[in-house]
Design a protein around this motif. Structure first.
Motif, PDB file in Angstrom:
ATOM      1  N   PHE A  59      -8.378   6.160  -7.404  1.00  0.00           N
ATOM      2  CA  PHE A  59      -7.299   6.520  -8.332  1.00  0.00           C
ATOM      3  C   PHE A  59      -6.031   5.706  -8.100  1.00  0.00           C
ATOM      4  O   PHE A  59      -5.358   5.319  -9.057  1.00  0.00           O
ATOM      5  CB  PHE A  59      -6.975   8.013  -8.210  1.00  0.00           C
ATOM      6  N   PHE A  60      -5.710   5.442  -6.838  1.00  0.00           N
ATOM      7  CA  PHE A  60      -4.444   4.772  -6.545  1.00  0.00           C
ATOM      8  C   PHE A  60      -4.552   3.243  -6.533  1.00  0.00           C
ATOM      9  O   PHE A  60      -3.588   2.560  -6.873  1.00  0.00           O
ATOM     10  CB  PHE A  60      -3.894   5.248  -5.196  1.00  0.00           C
ATOM     11  N   LEU A  61      -5.717   2.720  -6.129  1.00  0.00           N
ATOM     12  CA  LEU A  61      -5.826   1.274  -5.954  1.00  0.00           C
ATOM     13  C   LEU A  61      -6.692   0.584  -7.001  1.00  0.00           C
ATOM     14  O   LEU A  61      -6.397  -0.536  -7.413  1.00  0.00           O
ATOM     15  CB  LEU A  61      -6.382   0.959  -4.557  1.00  0.00           C
ATOM     16  N   VAL A  62      -7.768   1.235  -7.430  1.00  0.00           N
ATOM     17  CA  VAL A  62      -8.723   0.585  -8.332  1.00  0.00           C
ATOM     18  C   VAL A  62      -8.422   0.884  -9.791  1.00  0.00           C
ATOM     19  O   VAL A  62      -8.402  -0.013 -10.642  1.00  0.00           O
ATOM     20  CB  VAL A  62     -10.177   1.010  -7.988  1.00  0.00           C
ATOM     21  N   LEU A 104      -8.154  -1.379 -13.461  1.00  0.00           N
ATOM     22  CA  LEU A 104      -9.162  -1.233 -14.513  1.00  0.00           C
ATOM     23  C   LEU A 104      -8.526  -0.868 -15.848  1.00  0.00           C
ATOM     24  O   LEU A 104      -9.021  -1.250 -16.916  1.00  0.00           O
ATOM     25  CB  LEU A 104     -10.178  -0.146 -14.129  1.00  0.00           C
ATOM     26  N   ALA A 105      -7.447  -0.105 -15.762  1.00  0.00           N
ATOM     27  CA  ALA A 105      -6.767   0.301 -16.999  1.00  0.00           C
ATOM     28  C   ALA A 105      -5.996  -0.881 -17.581  1.00  0.00           C
ATOM     29  O   ALA A 105      -5.522  -1.761 -16.874  1.00  0.00           O
ATOM     30  CB  ALA A 105      -5.828   1.465 -16.725  1.00  0.00           C
ATOM     31  N   SER A 106      -5.876  -0.885 -18.864  1.00  0.00           N
ATOM     32  CA  SER A 106      -5.122  -1.945 -19.546  1.00  0.00           C
ATOM     33  C   SER A 106      -4.128  -1.317 -20.491  1.00  0.00           C
ATOM     34  O   SER A 106      -4.096  -0.101 -20.687  1.00  0.00           O
ATOM     35  CB  SER A 106      -6.081  -2.855 -20.326  1.00  0.00           C
ATOM     36  N   ASN A 109      -8.063   3.793 -19.636  1.00  0.00           N
ATOM     37  CA  ASN A 109      -6.740   4.333 -19.961  1.00  0.00           C
ATOM     38  C   ASN A 109      -6.777   5.846 -20.174  1.00  0.00           C
ATOM     39  O   ASN A 109      -5.761   6.530 -20.062  1.00  0.00           O
ATOM     40  CB  ASN A 109      -6.186   3.661 -21.228  1.00  0.00           C
ATOM     41  N   THR A 110      -7.944   6.352 -20.501  1.00  0.00           N
ATOM     42  CA  THR A 110      -8.094   7.799 -20.687  1.00  0.00           C
ATOM     43  C   THR A 110      -7.771   8.558 -19.400  1.00  0.00           C
ATOM     44  O   THR A 110      -7.274   9.685 -19.429  1.00  0.00           O
ATOM     45  CB  THR A 110      -9.534   8.129 -21.131  1.00  0.00           C
ATOM     46  N   PHE A 111      -8.039   7.929 -18.251  1.00  0.00           N
ATOM     47  CA  PHE A 111      -7.885   8.590 -16.960  1.00  0.00           C
ATOM     48  C   PHE A 111      -6.635   8.141 -16.208  1.00  0.00           C
ATOM     49  O   PHE A 111      -6.301   8.726 -15.176  1.00  0.00           O
ATOM     50  CB  PHE A 111      -9.105   8.315 -16.075  1.00  0.00           C
ATOM     51  N   ASN A 113       2.239  10.116 -13.675  1.00  0.00           N
ATOM     52  CA  ASN A 113       1.768  11.332 -13.018  1.00  0.00           C
ATOM     53  C   ASN A 113       0.694  11.029 -11.979  1.00  0.00           C
ATOM     54  O   ASN A 113      -0.408  11.577 -12.015  1.00  0.00           O
ATOM     55  CB  ASN A 113       1.229  12.319 -14.063  1.00  0.00           C
ATOM     56  N   LYS A 114       1.027  10.160 -11.031  1.00  0.00           N
ATOM     57  CA  LYS A 114       0.063   9.804 -10.002  1.00  0.00           C
ATOM     58  C   LYS A 114      -0.174  10.943  -9.017  1.00  0.00           C
ATOM     59  O   LYS A 114      -1.203  10.981  -8.342  1.00  0.00           O
ATOM     60  CB  LYS A 114       0.535   8.556  -9.258  1.00  0.00           C
ATOM     61  N   LEU A 115       0.770  11.859  -8.946  1.00  0.00           N
ATOM     62  CA  LEU A 115       0.608  13.002  -8.051  1.00  0.00           C
ATOM     63  C   LEU A 115      -0.647  13.803  -8.392  1.00  0.00           C
ATOM     64  O   LEU A 115      -1.317  14.340  -7.507  1.00  0.00           O
ATOM     65  CB  LEU A 115       1.846  13.897  -8.136  1.00  0.00           C
TER      66      LEU A 115
END
Length: 486
Positions: free
Chosen positions: A164-167, A171-173, A181-183, A188-190
């Motif tokens: 979640f934090f590094l990969v 992957l998202a654009s 991008n859906t995820f 809201n990284k918390l």
């Protein structure tokens, strides 16, 4: 195999399984402090404190009651197991069904985002459903199965956090049609921390499901009432313990000015993690020692064995205290790389000593566990909780997080002392107070010298550590050799 060797072996395995999940909290601190603001880290710490209390309430002392009754009711072992499993399963699912619809109200009352409350409630339920299977592994002396599942939980949790934090960000654009991008949420990284915990807890429940099929659902109302009667003081003690362990973060959030509260909780919680080395050791030891206490309570030399165990626990704990304090400047750069968090490092020696006192208290608690006086454990823990709450309310407005650290030490130190004096009355164990007290006094004195006088000078601190280790070797060598030869 001697009782000491067997205890060491099981403690090592349980310790590995316990150290890794808690070590995960340390390993992930550098990741969290890099990607989260201090305020967000403070929110995370406060919510985790509430989860600690929730875990205690949802297990309501059944863990300890299970251990006691499968030994006390050996002829009815199967129905004891089934009754405990049925009770925890029904209560956990009822909790989720009844409380989840009220998440918005809970979020408003506690001043948290409702999304985090939702994750927390589901995690609590999943973890509660895993309590009995893990107790069953311990009670049936299957430490390897216990350890493998616990370690897989860590691997899954760590893997999800890293993803979640590094990969995921790579992957998202920026394109809205991107699948990832859906995820992904930059703002809201918390939430990723709680999602990772939820996934790991769900996978763990799947892994322990075979125990459900092995025990099966049956219910004996008479045994259940006896278990609840035994477990209730344990529940009260657990609630009080969770107040001692976690309410400092909660009270800091609500007692400090709103504009600085979450940031103060963040730096306090991050530096508090350096005290987790003692917690890891004490928790691993407790997991190994609890079944041992019950299984060997009837032995002729049980009291002397308990005394020896407590002495060596104190020795190892004192070494950990001194090592962490001496090399705190090394640990802080590895585990808390963001310098803005270092302002709270002064709490570390206090928290380490507090957790050492707590570990000694757990060793001393044998007297009320094997004599079925668990209510005294509740009394002592409640008294400690009162000290925690009173001192936090008094000291936080004056000293901020340093007041919370002092309150923690005062609570655990008092609990340790009270338990010793009550134990002398009801189940007198011949503790070597002279040795135990001397080791504690020297370790604390050397720690104060290293931290406050030599101010982190590695050469001076290392010399103090070597002197302490040589003293232990000189005084304990003969007894250790005698234990090994058994």
């Amino acid at each position: 195999m001697s009782v000491f060797k067997k205890l060491f072996q099981q403690t090592f395995i349980y310790g590995l399984a316990t150290v890794l999940p808690r070590a995960l909290a340390i390993v992930l601190v550098p990741l969290y402090v890099e990607y989260l603001a201090k305020e967000e880290f403070g929110i995370y710490a406060s919510l985790m404190a509430f989860l600690i209390l929730g875990n205690v309430v949802l297990s309501y002392g059944m863990e300890t009651a299970f251990f006691r009754f499968i030994n006390k009711e050996a002829s009815r072992k199967k129905i004891v197991q089934s009754t405990a499993l049925t009770s925890l399963t029904v209560s956990s699912l009822l909790f989720l069904v009844l409380v989840l619809p009220t998440r918005e109200s809970i979020a408003s009352f506690l001043e948290f985002d409702s999304e985090y409350i939702t994750y927390g409630l589901i995690i609590l339920t999943l973890d509660a459903l895993c309590v009995l299977p893990f107790v069953w592994y311990r009670a049936n002396e299957r430490p390897m199965q216990y350890a493998v599942i616990k370690i897989l939980n860590v691997v899954i949790n760590l893997g999800c956090n890293l993803f979640f934090f590094l990969v995921l960000p790579s992957l998202a654009s920026n394109e809205t049609e991107s699948f990832w991008n859906t995820f992904y949420s930059e703002e809201n990284k918390l939430a990723y921390i709680f999602i990772a915990n939820l996934i790991a807890s769900a996978c763990t429940l799947v892994m322990v499901l075979p125990v459900y099929f092995k025990i099966q659902f049956k219910f004996d109302h008479a045994i259940w009432k006896q278990m609840l009667r035994y477990a209730f003081p344990v529940l009260i003690a657990g609630i009080a313990f969770s107040i001692n362990e976690a309410f400092d973060k909660i009270l800091l959030k609500y007692l400090l000015p709103a504009d600085i509260a979450e940031a103060e909780v963040g730096v306090y919680a991050a530096c508090y993690k350096l005290g987790v080395f003692m917690t890891l050791f004490a928790t691993a030891f407790r997991l190994g020692i609890e079944p041992f206490f019950f299984n060997h309570a009837e032995n002729n030399n049980a009291k002397q064995t308990y005394a020896t165990i407590t002495k060596y626990f104190t020795i190892f704990g004192s070494c950990i205290l001194l090592i962490v304090v001496v090399y705190i400047d090394v640990f802080k750069k590895i585990l808390i790389p963001e310098a803005e968090y270092w302002v709270a490092l002064s709490i570390v020696p206090i928290i380490l000593l507090a957790n050492l006192c707590l570990g000694i208290y757990h060793n001393l608690s044998v007297w009320y566990k094997v004599t079925d006086r668990t209510r005294y454990g509740a009394y002592i823990s409640v008294f400690g909780a009162i000290i925690t709450l009173v001192l936090n309310f008094v000291l936080i407005p004056i000293l901020s997080y340093m007041g919370s650290a002092i309150a923690t030490l005062a609570a655990y130190g008092t609990m340790m002392t009270i338990s010793y004096f009550f134990g002398r009355k009801y189940y007198k164990v011949p503790y070597n107070l002279k040795r135990i007290g001397s080791y504690l006094l020297i370790a604390v004195s050397f720690s104060l010298l290293s931290f406050y006088v030599f101010e982190g000078n590695l050469i001076a601190g290392t010399l103090l550590l070597l002197v302490f280790l040589l003293l232990i070797v000189g005084l304990e060598r003969k007894e250790v050799q005698r234990i090994i030869r058994r």
